[in-house]
Design a protein around this motif. Structure first.
Motif, PDB file in Angstrom:
ATOM      1  N   VAL A 111      -8.950   3.073   0.394  1.00 18.13           N
ATOM      2  CA  VAL A 111      -7.963   2.154  -0.184  1.00 18.13           C
ATOM      3  C   VAL A 111      -7.156   1.488   0.922  1.00 18.13           C
ATOM      4  O   VAL A 111      -6.882   0.281   0.887  1.00 18.13           O
ATOM      5  N   VAL A 112      -6.790   2.258   1.938  1.00 21.46           N
ATOM      6  CA  VAL A 112      -6.066   1.699   3.081  1.00 21.46           C
ATOM      7  C   VAL A 112      -6.955   0.704   3.829  1.00 21.46           C
ATOM      8  O   VAL A 112      -6.479  -0.342   4.299  1.00 21.46           O
ATOM      9  N   GLY A 114      -9.136  -1.238   2.569  1.00 29.55           N
ATOM     10  CA  GLY A 114      -9.082  -2.504   1.842  1.00 29.55           C
ATOM     11  C   GLY A 114      -7.735  -3.177   1.957  1.00 29.55           C
ATOM     12  O   GLY A 114      -7.637  -4.407   2.082  1.00 29.55           O
ATOM     13  N   LEU A 115      -6.670  -2.379   1.938  1.00 32.14           N
ATOM     14  CA  LEU A 115      -5.318  -2.933   2.016  1.00 32.14           C
ATOM     15  C   LEU A 115      -5.073  -3.642   3.340  1.00 32.14           C
ATOM     16  O   LEU A 115      -4.314  -4.619   3.404  1.00 32.14           O
ATOM     17  N   VAL A 116      -5.717  -3.173   4.399  1.00 34.93           N
ATOM     18  CA  VAL A 116      -5.575  -3.818   5.711  1.00 34.93           C
ATOM     19  C   VAL A 116      -5.917  -5.301   5.617  1.00 34.93           C
ATOM     20  O   VAL A 116      -5.196  -6.158   6.139  1.00 34.93           O
ATOM     21  N   TRP A 117      -7.025  -5.603   4.938  1.00 32.37           N
ATOM     22  CA  TRP A 117      -7.455  -7.002   4.841  1.00 32.37           C
ATOM     23  C   TRP A 117      -6.534  -7.813   3.941  1.00 32.37           C
ATOM     24  O   TRP A 117      -6.331  -9.012   4.179  1.00 32.37           O
ATOM     25  N   VAL A 118      -5.969  -7.187   2.919  1.00 37.83           N
ATOM     26  CA  VAL A 118      -5.002  -7.890   2.073  1.00 37.83           C
ATOM     27  C   VAL A 118      -3.757  -8.247   2.878  1.00 37.83           C
ATOM     28  O   VAL A 118      -3.215  -9.355   2.765  1.00 37.83           O
ATOM     29  N   LEU A 119      -3.301  -7.319   3.713  1.00 35.72           N
ATOM     30  CA  LEU A 119      -2.118  -7.577   4.537  1.00 35.72           C
ATOM     31  C   LEU A 119      -2.372  -8.659   5.583  1.00 35.72           C
ATOM     32  O   LEU A 119      -1.458  -9.352   6.001  1.00 35.72           O
ATOM     33  N   LEU A 120      -3.637  -8.797   5.996  1.00 30.30           N
ATOM     34  CA  LEU A 120      -3.970  -9.821   6.984  1.00 30.30           C
ATOM     35  C   LEU A 120      -4.262 -11.174   6.343  1.00 30.30           C
ATOM     36  O   LEU A 120      -3.758 -12.209   6.790  1.00 30.30           O
ATOM     37  N   PHE A 121      -5.080 -11.166   5.275  1.00 34.57           N
ATOM     38  CA  PHE A 121      -5.618 -12.420   4.740  1.00 34.57           C
ATOM     39  C   PHE A 121      -5.172 -12.739   3.319  1.00 34.57           C
ATOM     40  O   PHE A 121      -5.609 -13.751   2.759  1.00 34.57           O
ATOM     41  N   GLY A 122      -4.324 -11.898   2.731  1.00 36.19           N
ATOM     42  CA  GLY A 122      -3.811 -12.192   1.401  1.00 36.19           C
ATOM     43  C   GLY A 122      -2.831 -13.353   1.422  1.00 36.19           C
ATOM     44  O   GLY A 122      -2.410 -13.836   2.486  1.00 36.19           O
ATOM     45  N   ALA A 148     -14.314  -5.430   3.996  1.00 38.66           N
ATOM     46  CA  ALA A 148     -13.902  -4.087   3.581  1.00 38.66           C
ATOM     47  C   ALA A 148     -15.043  -3.095   3.739  1.00 38.66           C
ATOM     48  O   ALA A 148     -14.837  -1.960   4.192  1.00 38.66           O
ATOM     49  N   THR A 149     -16.250  -3.513   3.396  1.00 39.05           N
ATOM     50  CA  THR A 149     -17.409  -2.627   3.505  1.00 39.05           C
ATOM     51  C   THR A 149     -17.741  -2.335   4.962  1.00 39.05           C
ATOM     52  O   THR A 149     -18.078  -1.194   5.317  1.00 39.05           O
ATOM     53  N   ILE A 150     -17.656  -3.339   5.813  1.00 37.42           N
ATOM     54  CA  ILE A 150     -17.923  -3.135   7.241  1.00 37.42           C
ATOM     55  C   ILE A 150     -16.959  -2.111   7.828  1.00 37.42           C
ATOM     56  O   ILE A 150     -17.362  -1.203   8.566  1.00 37.42           O
ATOM     57  N   PHE A 214     -16.298   2.113  -3.304  1.00 34.31           N
ATOM     58  CA  PHE A 214     -15.442   1.712  -4.429  1.00 34.31           C
ATOM     59  C   PHE A 214     -14.025   1.361  -3.980  1.00 34.31           C
ATOM     60  O   PHE A 214     -13.515   0.282  -4.271  1.00 34.31           O
ATOM     61  N   GLY A 215     -13.371   2.278  -3.272  1.00 40.87           N
ATOM     62  CA  GLY A 215     -11.948   2.126  -2.992  1.00 40.87           C
ATOM     63  C   GLY A 215     -11.594   0.874  -2.232  1.00 40.87           C
ATOM     64  O   GLY A 215     -10.707   0.104  -2.642  1.00 40.87           O
ATOM     65  N   ALA A 216     -12.269   0.609  -1.109  1.00 39.17           N
ATOM     66  CA  ALA A 216     -11.922  -0.540  -0.274  1.00 39.17           C
ATOM     67  C   ALA A 216     -12.221  -1.857  -0.980  1.00 39.17           C
ATOM     68  O   ALA A 216     -11.398  -2.776  -0.977  1.00 39.17           O
ATOM     69  N   VAL A 217     -13.412  -1.948  -1.604  1.00 37.17           N
ATOM     70  CA  VAL A 217     -13.773  -3.206  -2.266  1.00 37.17           C
ATOM     71  C   VAL A 217     -12.937  -3.434  -3.519  1.00 37.17           C
ATOM     72  O   VAL A 217     -12.693  -4.578  -3.918  1.00 37.17           O
ATOM     73  N   SER A 218     -12.455  -2.357  -4.131  1.00 39.14           N
ATOM     74  CA  SER A 218     -11.608  -2.507  -5.312  1.00 39.14           C
ATOM     75  C   SER A 218     -10.312  -3.221  -4.968  1.00 39.14           C
ATOM     76  O   SER A 218      -9.805  -4.041  -5.752  1.00 39.14           O
TER      77      SER A 218
END
Length: 282
Positions: A111-112, A114-122, A148-150, A214-218
């Motif tokens: 989950v973290v 995935g959240l990294v990319w939201v904080l960068l590119f959201g 997120a998958t990478i 699941f978690g990151a892509v979600s």
């Protein structure tokens, strides 16, 4: 590993008890849930099952899952080979830091990741305003799913190759370079053939994790049905909609992919145990 003898302890009563206990635990935690997935998928017959997997949103989820894996896995394979080659064959400052960074996704919640990319590119992220101004979409798009998958899967290939390449040493590469071979020739003629089965082993594990993530892509998907839902997310959507046959049918596809990966992984371990044994010692 060929040339080595393995010793075993003979405790008849205790060994039988441990085997039975292990079989019971594996049956309860692995086989029973797996059986329940397929039972639920075919509970109403083959017709509803086929209808569920042929449904447009399901087909879209399958295509997206395969697309994300097809992009993320080769990139992680290339990174894994490069990182393992650097770490195993050369000495440089920051080597320990690089190893730590490679292992970081293993200890970080998906989950973290995935959240990294939201904080960068959201929209409210560091680069969100610039991306909006230039009509570039990363979050809630395929690009975000790939990133997120990478991040979640990039240690798998590197960590399979590093101990093997360290065990092999650099004598063959050094001899080739001394004889005048270029760096690329040395890599493709000597290094790559020596690691090919371990590389395939790591790619299989990376691919299995990529398709099942699941978690990151979600976090980065937005759960847009038919557009940004991969197979694991589609299972959740169907289950939340009380479409249990559809959810179990889609889950059975993921389970089947996992079983295929397990068969291939077991075959590699059986046929190339000597080459992969260095990984087990790590």
């Amino acid at each position: 590993m060929s040339g080595q003898r393995t010793s075993s302890i003979r405790l008849p009563g205790l060994s039988i008890l441990l085997v039975l206990a292990s079989a019971l635990v594996m049956g309860m935690l692995v086989l029973l849930p797996l059986f329940e997935v397929f039972r639920g998928a075919f509970e109403k017959g083959i017709g509803p099952y086929l209808a569920a997997v042929r449904e447009p949103d399901a087909l879209s989820a399958i295509r997206l899952t395969l697309l994300v894996a097809a992009i993320a896995v080769p990139l992680n394979a290339a990174f894994g080979v490069a990182a393992a080659w650097c770490i195993a064959k050369f000495e440089f400052r920051g080597k320990s830091a690089l190893l730590t960074m490679i292992d970081l996704p293993f200890s970080m919640s998906p989950v973290v990741s995935g959240l990294v990319w939201v904080l960068l590119f959201g929209a409210q992220g560091w680069f969100g305003t610039w991306l909006i101004d230039h009509d570039v979409k990363i979050i809630f798009a395929t690009t975000g799913l790939v990133l997120a998958t990478i991040l979640v899967t990039f240690p798998f290939v590197a960590r399979e190759l590093i101990p093997l390449m360290q065990d092999q040493g650099a004598d063959e590469e050094s001899a080739a370079l001394t004889l005048g071979a270029s760096g690329f020739t040395t890599f493709f003629r000597i290094t790559l053939p020596n690691i090919r089965w371990a590389l395939l082993y790591g790619v299989l594990l990376c691919n299995a994790r990529a398709m099942g993530e699941f978690g990151a892509v979600s976090v980065v998907s937005g759960h847009i049905r038919g557009l940004t839902t991969t197979l694991p997310l589609h299972v959740e959507v169907l289950y939340n909609d009380y479409d249990f046959v559809g959810a179990f049918a889609t889950a059975s596809l993921l389970a089947s992919l996992g079983l295929i990966t397990l068969v291939l992984k077991t075959g590699l371990e059986w046929r190339h145990a000597g080459e992969l044994s260095a990984n087990r010692r790590h």
